[in-house]
Scaffold this active site. Structure first.
Site, PDB file in Angstrom:
ATOM      1  N   GLU A  34      -5.714 -14.798  10.301  1.00  0.00           N
ATOM      2  CA  GLU A  34      -4.652 -15.808  10.168  1.00  0.00           C
ATOM      3  C   GLU A  34      -3.400 -15.372  10.917  1.00  0.00           C
ATOM      4  OE1 GLU A  34      -6.033 -18.532   6.936  1.00  0.00           O
ATOM      5  OE2 GLU A  34      -4.306 -18.582   8.237  1.00  0.00           O
ATOM      6  N   PHE A  35      -3.082 -14.075  10.765  1.00  0.00           N
ATOM      7  CA  PHE A  35      -1.886 -13.538  11.404  1.00  0.00           C
ATOM      8  C   PHE A  35      -1.999 -13.697  12.919  1.00  0.00           C
ATOM      9  CE2 PHE A  35       1.904 -10.967  11.531  1.00  0.00           C
ATOM     10  CZ  PHE A  35       1.840 -10.381  12.780  1.00  0.00           C
ATOM     11  N   GLU A 111     -17.189   1.121  21.376  1.00  0.00           N
ATOM     12  CA  GLU A 111     -16.818   2.052  20.305  1.00  0.00           C
ATOM     13  C   GLU A 111     -16.608   1.285  19.016  1.00  0.00           C
ATOM     14  OE1 GLU A 111     -13.212   3.861  21.626  1.00  0.00           O
ATOM     15  OE2 GLU A 111     -14.132   4.604  23.472  1.00  0.00           O
ATOM     16  N   LYS A 113     -14.296   0.235  15.954  1.00  0.00           N
ATOM     17  CA  LYS A 113     -12.857   0.151  15.738  1.00  0.00           C
ATOM     18  C   LYS A 113     -12.598   0.678  14.327  1.00  0.00           C
ATOM     19  CE  LYS A 113      -8.952  -2.971  16.284  1.00  0.00           C
ATOM     20  NZ  LYS A 113      -8.221  -2.558  15.104  1.00  0.00           N
ATOM     21  N   ASP A 115     -10.617   1.681  11.053  1.00  0.00           N
ATOM     22  CA  ASP A 115      -9.507   1.032  10.358  1.00  0.00           C
ATOM     23  C   ASP A 115      -8.690   2.077   9.606  1.00  0.00           C
ATOM     24  OD1 ASP A 115      -7.841  -0.888   9.429  1.00  0.00           O
ATOM     25  OD2 ASP A 115      -9.238  -1.707   7.956  1.00  0.00           O
ATOM     26  N   ARG A 134       2.145   5.968  15.426  1.00  0.00           N
ATOM     27  CA  ARG A 134       2.471   4.976  16.432  1.00  0.00           C
ATOM     28  C   ARG A 134       3.931   4.539  16.356  1.00  0.00           C
ATOM     29  NH1 ARG A 134      -0.797  -0.412  17.602  1.00  0.00           N
ATOM     30  NH2 ARG A 134       0.014  -1.122  15.628  1.00  0.00           N
ATOM     31  N   GLU A 171      -7.667   7.937  15.273  1.00  0.00           N
ATOM     32  CA  GLU A 171      -7.378   7.320  13.993  1.00  0.00           C
ATOM     33  C   GLU A 171      -7.515   8.367  12.881  1.00  0.00           C
ATOM     34  OE1 GLU A 171      -6.818   4.331  15.089  1.00  0.00           O
ATOM     35  OE2 GLU A 171      -6.631   3.099  13.293  1.00  0.00           O
ATOM     36  N   TYR A 224      -9.241   8.280  22.792  1.00  0.00           N
ATOM     37  CA  TYR A 224      -8.468   7.909  23.978  1.00  0.00           C
ATOM     38  C   TYR A 224      -7.708   9.129  24.479  1.00  0.00           C
ATOM     39  CZ  TYR A 224      -5.218   4.914  26.701  1.00  0.00           C
ATOM     40  OH  TYR A 224      -4.484   4.301  27.682  1.00  0.00           O
ATOM     41  N   LYS A 286     -14.210  -0.967  26.293  1.00  0.00           N
ATOM     42  CA  LYS A 286     -13.304  -0.404  27.297  1.00  0.00           C
ATOM     43  C   LYS A 286     -14.032  -0.247  28.618  1.00  0.00           C
ATOM     44  CE  LYS A 286     -10.974   2.388  23.804  1.00  0.00           C
ATOM     45  NZ  LYS A 286     -10.920   3.708  23.157  1.00  0.00           N
ATOM     46  N   LYS A 310     -13.132  -8.248  16.426  1.00  0.00           N
ATOM     47  CA  LYS A 310     -12.986  -7.969  14.995  1.00  0.00           C
ATOM     48  C   LYS A 310     -14.094  -8.626  14.186  1.00  0.00           C
ATOM     49  CE  LYS A 310      -8.739  -7.400  13.502  1.00  0.00           C
ATOM     50  NZ  LYS A 310      -7.916  -6.404  12.855  1.00  0.00           N
ATOM     51  N   CYS A 404       4.914  -8.078 -23.984  1.00  0.00           N
ATOM     52  CA  CYS A 404       3.583  -7.493 -24.034  1.00  0.00           C
ATOM     53  C   CYS A 404       2.592  -8.535 -24.570  1.00  0.00           C
ATOM     54  CB  CYS A 404       3.587  -6.264 -24.938  1.00  0.00           C
ATOM     55  SG  CYS A 404       1.950  -5.568 -25.154  1.00  0.00           S
ATOM     56  N   CYS A 407       1.373  -7.132 -28.194  1.00  0.00           N
ATOM     57  CA  CYS A 407       2.215  -6.925 -29.372  1.00  0.00           C
ATOM     58  C   CYS A 407       3.547  -7.667 -29.285  1.00  0.00           C
ATOM     59  CB  CYS A 407       2.466  -5.430 -29.601  1.00  0.00           C
ATOM     60  SG  CYS A 407       3.541  -4.686 -28.376  1.00  0.00           S
ATOM     61  N   CYS A 422       4.877  -1.533 -21.624  1.00  0.00           N
ATOM     62  CA  CYS A 422       5.223  -1.939 -22.968  1.00  0.00           C
ATOM     63  C   CYS A 422       5.739  -0.677 -23.665  1.00  0.00           C
ATOM     64  CB  CYS A 422       3.998  -2.482 -23.703  1.00  0.00           C
ATOM     65  SG  CYS A 422       4.281  -2.610 -25.482  1.00  0.00           S
ATOM     66  N   CYS A 428       1.672  -0.680 -30.452  1.00  0.00           N
ATOM     67  CA  CYS A 428       0.918  -1.631 -29.633  1.00  0.00           C
ATOM     68  C   CYS A 428      -0.563  -1.249 -29.650  1.00  0.00           C
ATOM     69  CB  CYS A 428       1.487  -1.599 -28.212  1.00  0.00           C
ATOM     70  SG  CYS A 428       0.641  -2.690 -27.065  1.00  0.00           S
TER      71      CYS A 428
HETATM   72  S1  IVH Z   1      -8.037   2.190  21.979  1.00  0.00           S
HETATM   73  C1  IVH Z   1      -4.542   1.108  24.841  1.00  0.00           C
HETATM   74  N1  IVH Z   1     -10.166   2.576  20.466  1.00  0.00           N
HETATM   75  O1  IVH Z   1      -6.942  -0.259  16.880  1.00  0.00           O
HETATM   76  C2  IVH Z   1      -5.688   1.179  23.903  1.00  0.00           C
HETATM   77  N2  IVH Z   1      -8.177   1.806  19.418  1.00  0.00           N
HETATM   78  O2  IVH Z   1      -5.327  -2.771  18.093  1.00  0.00           O
HETATM   79  C3  IVH Z   1      -5.501   2.107  22.772  1.00  0.00           C
HETATM   80  N3  IVH Z   1      -8.369   1.583  16.977  1.00  0.00           N
HETATM   81  O3  IVH Z   1      -3.791   0.882  17.813  1.00  0.00           O
HETATM   82  C4  IVH Z   1      -6.370   1.905  21.613  1.00  0.00           C
HETATM   83  N4  IVH Z   1     -10.463   2.251  16.815  1.00  0.00           N
HETATM   84  O4  IVH Z   1      -5.075   2.197  16.062  1.00  0.00           O
HETATM   85  C5  IVH Z   1      -8.879   2.187  20.511  1.00  0.00           C
HETATM   86  N5  IVH Z   1     -12.124   3.034  19.265  1.00  0.00           N
HETATM   87  C6  IVH Z   1     -10.828   2.645  19.296  1.00  0.00           C
HETATM   88  C7  IVH Z   1     -10.125   2.278  18.135  1.00  0.00           C
HETATM   89  C8  IVH Z   1      -8.795   1.853  18.231  1.00  0.00           C
HETATM   90  C9  IVH Z   1      -9.397   1.835  16.145  1.00  0.00           C
HETATM   91  C10 IVH Z   1      -7.057   1.080  16.535  1.00  0.00           C
HETATM   92  C11 IVH Z   1      -5.889   1.789  17.133  1.00  0.00           C
HETATM   93  C12 IVH Z   1      -5.155   0.767  17.941  1.00  0.00           C
HETATM   94  C13 IVH Z   1      -5.664  -0.523  17.374  1.00  0.00           C
HETATM   95  C14 IVH Z   1      -5.788  -1.550  18.475  1.00  0.00           C
END
Ligand code: IVH
Length: 665
Positions: A34-35, A111, A113, A115, A134, A171, A224, A286, A310, A404, A407, A422, A428
């Site tokens: 949504e964001f 790769e 991603k 979290d 960051r 990460e 990276y 990448k 995502k 509460c 109670c 409480c 209680c």
């Molecule tokens: S590359 C310029 N690789 O996702 C590219 N990011 O929205 C640098 N993240 O800020 C990021 N897994 O915190 C890269 N395999 C991955 C990742 C990854 C998680 C996070 C990272 C980044 C955000 C990207």
């Protein structure tokens, strides 16, 4: 003012609020999807109307996690994030854009991603010199001291072919298992729960005390590398080098030659990720060649050579029927949403956590609202947003209860705290029953009975506090429904047997807020009798290692209450232990002072717990994992080969049972 400008302003305000909720409060109220949709809407409007450009627009920054208490350091290379995509079409578009931009052959590295919290590590001459979050992308928090405690991050590199100076980014993660354990502990202590491992991990990384960070078992993945003299022109090949140097590089990293291979990867990990020990929320693609990456370059915010895909968090929409409130043993009141039942990720969801009043206000929750529930890997489903368009004009706003629910006592909230309590701790019912139930547990007094027993005895008015347990007569119990003479006698015997439980466990059993097992042990060692503990001031209490202000105040408050003193005195009359036994005191020595000992395997002469106690009794420190600081590894049978190998590598002395007992002679 023209309508477009109004629209832009409204979107900027809304996105700023969400940024704040996400980065400052760590309590997002809408999904990332949504964001991103709203951000794109704003970005499109701004492109069409350049006259409304504003350097402070949410489109112009990547979100800030700056924390005042850490030193701010500038990033040598800005720390950018990635453009997000949610569909196969967008991935194809990315692939085609790259193809068109390069007009040459290329490879894509896929790769996971991860979290977590992004981090940038600097290495000079093979040594970790700096770790920075960051922040706002331009500068971040210097969290080096904390990061140095993370086991999977090498402080010194292996081999000799690394660049003299380079950065590596990745990460920081809290594994699911650690997260669940941490939340379980917090639940027992009635502290606010973390919503997910990412928040728990980033909260941990921002701790002022590296010792706490070390105890939370964070993990990392690096993905990276940046610098002047990287080993090769291939991103993938460089990561493989980094792996040789000792970094944790995901085994899931894969080089693909075609778009079909990329889709296979996405499909595999969409389900495969559910078995991973850490949270992931997508795939990152990448371009492999660094020179090709340079050719493609960056837009104002993102690299053109990489993109994130995502995963969809599983979401459902349902109706909020009501909010109820649960009262725990320390009086903490937690709100729970009662929902119209809805299927989500294979289970039926009827309730969702609302955490606290701030969260309810953040959502601006009204009864009858259509709410979005999500199980983004979290154990308890949560409400991530409200469909305000569907709200009826007469639907009342949810107001956190003032009294509460059990109670009726007006609730109180400490300054700076999110949780209401409480204060009627002696009157209680759920607090009384909860405290008695806690008193019975195995790690406390180890009395044969559970919450059901407490419920029976309390409802029959046989007990009103923990001291009443010791006055119970089996004849009274077996008059109750469902109690036989034998079980009543067993219970009474078990209660009377518990008078021998040592002081530190009695202290834990009292159920003083924030006094868990470990704290109780520390207190018992520093204040060898309850009289000494009762007489201690906040200042004296905080002298003890790991006892902070909050714990100290809670202890002073507990012993300041007449009803508690009465209970303690009664328990004392019944013969409970309120001082360290002569035995323990006599056995205390400094023989192991300054030594850190790791126990591993199984033993013949004593149990592991006994060895642990012996180490602490004699002034040593027991630690769970081997490091260069470990003095001895106390090794038993069936020890894991990894521990042994590590001890050998670090030159830690390995001793057996007899050697250890010899140290104490
Ligand atoms: S590359 C310029 N690789 O996702 C590219 N990011 O929205 C640098 N993240 O800020 C990021 N897994 O915190 C890269 N395999 C991955 C990742 C990854 C998680 C996070 C990272 C980044 C955000 C990207």
């Amino acid at each position: 003012m023209d309508q477009i400008k109004q629209q832009i302003d409204a979107l900027r305000d809304e996105l700023n609020k969400h940024n704040y909720d996400y980065y400052v409060l760590s309590m997002p109220t809408i999904s990332d999807f949504e964001f991103d949709k709203k951000l794109k809407e704003l970005s499109d409007l701004e492109t069409q109307h350049p006259e409304y450009f504003d350097p402070n627009s949410p489109t112009q920054r990547v979100g800030s996690d700056i924390n005042k208490s850490f030193k701010q350091v500038p990033h040598k290379y800005p720390m950018l994030s990635l453009g997000n995509t949610y569909s196969k079409e967008e991935v194809t578009d990315f692939y085609n854009r790259v193809q068109k931009g390069l007009n040459d052959e290329f490879e894509i590295v896929c790769e996971l991603k991860y979290d977590g919290t992004s981090i940038s590590l600097t290495y000079v001459n093979g040594m970790l010199t700096q770790a920075v979050t960051r922040g706002d992308g331009v500068q971040g928090d210097d969290v080096t001291a904390n990061v140095r405690t993370i086991r999977s991050i090498p402080l010194l590199l292996r081999g000799d072919d690394y660049p003299q100076e380079f950065e590596i980014r990745g990460e920081i993660l809290m594994p699911w298992a650690v997260f669940e354990e941490l939340n379980k502990e917090r639940e027992e202590q009635e502290e606010a729960l973390f919503a997910n491992p990412r928040n728990a991990g980033s909260g941990t990384l921002k701790q002022q005390d590296p010792k706490i960070v070390a105890s939370r078992k964070l993990d990392s993945f690096l993905y990276y590398m940046l610098g002047e003299n990287l080993p090769t022109d291939g991103h993938y090949e460089n990561l493989m080098k980094a792996k040789e140097w000792g970094f944790k590089i995901s085994d899931a990293t894969k080089k693909c030659k075609t778009l079909d291979e990329v889709f296979d990867y996405i499909q595999y990990w969409d389900t495969g990720r559910k078995n991973l020990p850490v949270a992931t929320d997508g795939i990152v693609l990448k371009v492999n060649s660094l020179s090709q990456q340079r050719n493609l370059g960056f837009t104002s915010k993102f690299p053109r050579w990489a993109i994130a895909y995502k995963f969809q968090a599983e979401q459902a929409t349902t109706t909020l029927l009501s909010v109820s409130y649960q009262v725990g043993r320390t009086g903490a009141v937690t709100p729970v949403a009662n929902l119209s039942p809805v299927k989500l990720s294979g289970t039926t969801v009827k309730r969702a956590s609302l955490y606290n009043e701030d969260y309810i206000n953040l959502l601006d929750l009204h009864v009858n609202d259509q709410v979005f529930v999500e199980k983004g890997g979290e154990i308890i489903p949560k409400i991530t947003g409200v469909d305000t368009a569907k709200r009826g004009i007469f639907d009342p706003k949810v107001e956190f209860t003032k009294n509460c629910p059990e109670c009726g006592t007006p609730l109180i909230k400490d300054e700076g705290e999110a949780i209401y309590y409480c204060p009627n701790d002696t009157g209680c019912p759920p607090q009384i029953k909860g405290r008695i139930g806690h008193f019975l547990t195995r790690k406390a007094m180890n009395i044969a009975g559970g919450s059901e027993t407490v419920e029976h005895l309390y409802n029959a008015k046989l007990i009103h506090n923990i001291a009443d347990l010791y006055a119970l007569k089996w004849q009274d119990i077996c008059r109750l429904e469902r109690w036989a003479e034998k079980s009543a006698k067993n219970l009474v015997d078990s209660i009377h047997g518990s008078v021998n439980v040592p002081y530190e466990r009695v202290l834990y059993a009292l159920g003083i807020r924030y006094v868990g097992e470990t704290v109780a042990k520390k207190l018992a060692r520093a204040f060898p009798s309850i009289d000494k503990l009762m007489a201690a001031s906040v200042e004296e209490l905080t002298q003890v290692d790991e006892i902070g202000d909050r714990i100290a105040q809670s202890i002073v408050k507990y012993f300041g209450e007449e009803a508690n003193l009465e209970v303690v005195n009664k328990l004392r009359e019944f013969g409970l232990k309120f001082e360290l036994s002569e035995d323990v005191i006599a056995k205390r020595t400094n023989k192991l002072e300054g030594l850190t000992i790791v126990i591993s395997g199984t033993f013949e002469k004593h149990s592991r717990d006994e060895y642990k106690d012996m180490i602490e009794q004699n002034g040593g420190k027991n630690s769970g994992s081997i490091s260069s600081k470990t003095s001895y590894l106390l090794a038993g049978d069936n020890m894991g080969p990894a521990k042994l190998e590590k001890a050998e590598k670090l030159g830690v002395k390995i001793i057996g049972e007899d050697d250890f007992l010899g140290l104490l002679k």
